[in-house]
Design an enzyme around this catalytic site. Structure first.
Site, PDB file in Angstrom:
ATOM      1  N   HIS A 184       0.825  -1.519  -0.235  1.00 38.32           N
ATOM      2  CA  HIS A 184       0.419  -0.110   0.008  1.00 38.32           C
ATOM      3  C   HIS A 184       0.505   1.185   0.059  1.00 38.32           C
ATOM      4  O   HIS A 184       1.468   1.565   0.685  1.00 38.32           O
ATOM      5  CB  HIS A 184      -1.015  -0.419   1.691  1.00 38.32           C
ATOM      6  CG  HIS A 184      -2.546   1.035   1.309  1.00 38.32           C
ATOM      7  ND1 HIS A 184      -2.045   1.580   2.557  1.00 38.32           N
ATOM      8  CD2 HIS A 184      -2.518   1.674   0.515  1.00 38.32           C
ATOM      9  CE1 HIS A 184      -3.116   2.947   2.251  1.00 38.32           C
ATOM     10  NE2 HIS A 184      -3.919   2.650   0.937  1.00 38.32           N
ATOM     11  N   HIS A 207      -0.653  10.981  -1.865  1.00 36.17           N
ATOM     12  CA  HIS A 207      -2.095  10.319  -1.591  1.00 36.17           C
ATOM     13  C   HIS A 207      -3.067  11.682  -1.710  1.00 36.17           C
ATOM     14  O   HIS A 207      -4.501  11.404  -1.958  1.00 36.17           O
ATOM     15  CB  HIS A 207      -1.876   9.484  -0.424  1.00 36.17           C
ATOM     16  CG  HIS A 207      -3.315   9.343  -0.223  1.00 36.17           C
ATOM     17  ND1 HIS A 207      -4.168   9.982   0.378  1.00 36.17           N
ATOM     18  CD2 HIS A 207      -4.767   7.831  -0.303  1.00 36.17           C
ATOM     19  CE1 HIS A 207      -5.507   9.161   1.181  1.00 36.17           C
ATOM     20  NE2 HIS A 207      -5.561   7.107   0.054  1.00 36.17           N
TER      21      HIS A 207
END
Length: 286
Positions: A50, A94
């Protein structure tokens, strides 16, 4: 004696017809597109780091070239996030804002690439990378899940991001929380494996409750017809479980507990993980 259905002024029949129509409507809204084995094979049965193989102490920051390099060294696939800088460059980051990771106030798309390059990731020497720089680090050695972040310039992000992806020689697929972005790839790049990101309806706290209900239950699939559904590591609503049964690849985000490894790998076709080191591949055949 066969059962007898008593109808009072047609009420029972009306409820039956309405129930059938409702079921058919839900099926129409959530129905996924089942990917071919050839299309899903490069991605199937693997663990994906991730935002790269970053560390809990942030010495290797998320979405950094160091994190992606570490993932390649271990043989993992990676998941990453892309959005646009003010001057239209495709950067890997992100959050919508820079506060948490860079300690700088403001949105990513309010700064030029040159300005973004001056900010440190989590106080390290690492900087916000371009998507093309991540491609160089990956060098086709592991599959990539590329999440496109939703914003005011979705079409530009899709067009520029896909143009860069076309120049990459490794395996990649795309996903987004925004069904409109997934729909863009359905229309303009149907050969690219596409996925709908989703979570429990209550997690969409920045949207009106009806928006959370629609997205959390995959009712936006009518636009995107995703080939995989990447769902939060929580109990799935029945609509999501039905979508799985209808043929969508099952992707989980984000596994964080090695003790839970057996469950998440048995229940999913791809697993996005962080903060532990699972096996690279947990399944080879559907």
């Amino acid at each position: 004696m066969p059962p007898v259905i008593f109808l009072k002024d047609g009420v029972t029949l009306t409820f039956f017809v309405l129930a059938v129509v409702l079921i058919l409507l839900i099926l129409f809204l959530i129905y996924p597109c089942r990917p071919s084995q050839e299309k899903s094979r490069p991605f199937y049965g693997r663990n994906y780091a991730h935002r790269g193989l970053h560390t809990k102490d942030k010495s290797v920051p998320e979405n950094s070239l160091a994190a992606f390099g570490a993932a390649v060294e271990h043989g993992y696939g990676i998941e990453l996030d892309i959005q646009l800088s003010k001057d239209g460059e495709v950067v890997v980051f992100h959050d919508d804002t820079l506060d948490r990771v860079c300690g700088v106030h403001g949105r990513v798309d309010a700064y030029t690439l040159e300005e973004l390059r001056s900010f440190s990731l989590c106080g390290t020497e690492q900087r916000i990378p371009l998507l093309t720089e991540v491609f160089e680090v990956m060098d086709g050695n592991a599959p990539m899940i590329i999440e496109l972040k939703s914003g005011p310039r979705n079409t530009e992000l899709c067009e520029k991001g896909y143009a860069l992806m076309q120049q990459y020689h490794g395996a990649y697929c795309i996903e987004s929380f925004d069904p409109r972005i997934v729909c863009w790839f359905k229309k303009h790049a149907p050969q690219v494996l596409r996925g709908q990101l989703a979570g429990r309806p209550e997690t969409y706290n920045t949207l009106p409750s009806v928006g959370g209900f629609v997205l959390g239950n995959l009712l936006g699939n009518v636009l995107a017809r995703p080939e995989f559904v990447a769902y939060d590591n929580a109990k799935k609503p029945w609509t999501v479980r039905l979508c799985d049964r209808l043929g969508a690849l099952r992707v989980l985000w984000t596994a964080r507990d090695e003790a839970d490894k057996a469950r998440v790998e048995s229940e999913n076709d791809l697993v996005i993980f962080e903060f532990y080191l699972p096996e690279v591949q947990f399944r080879t055949e559907a």
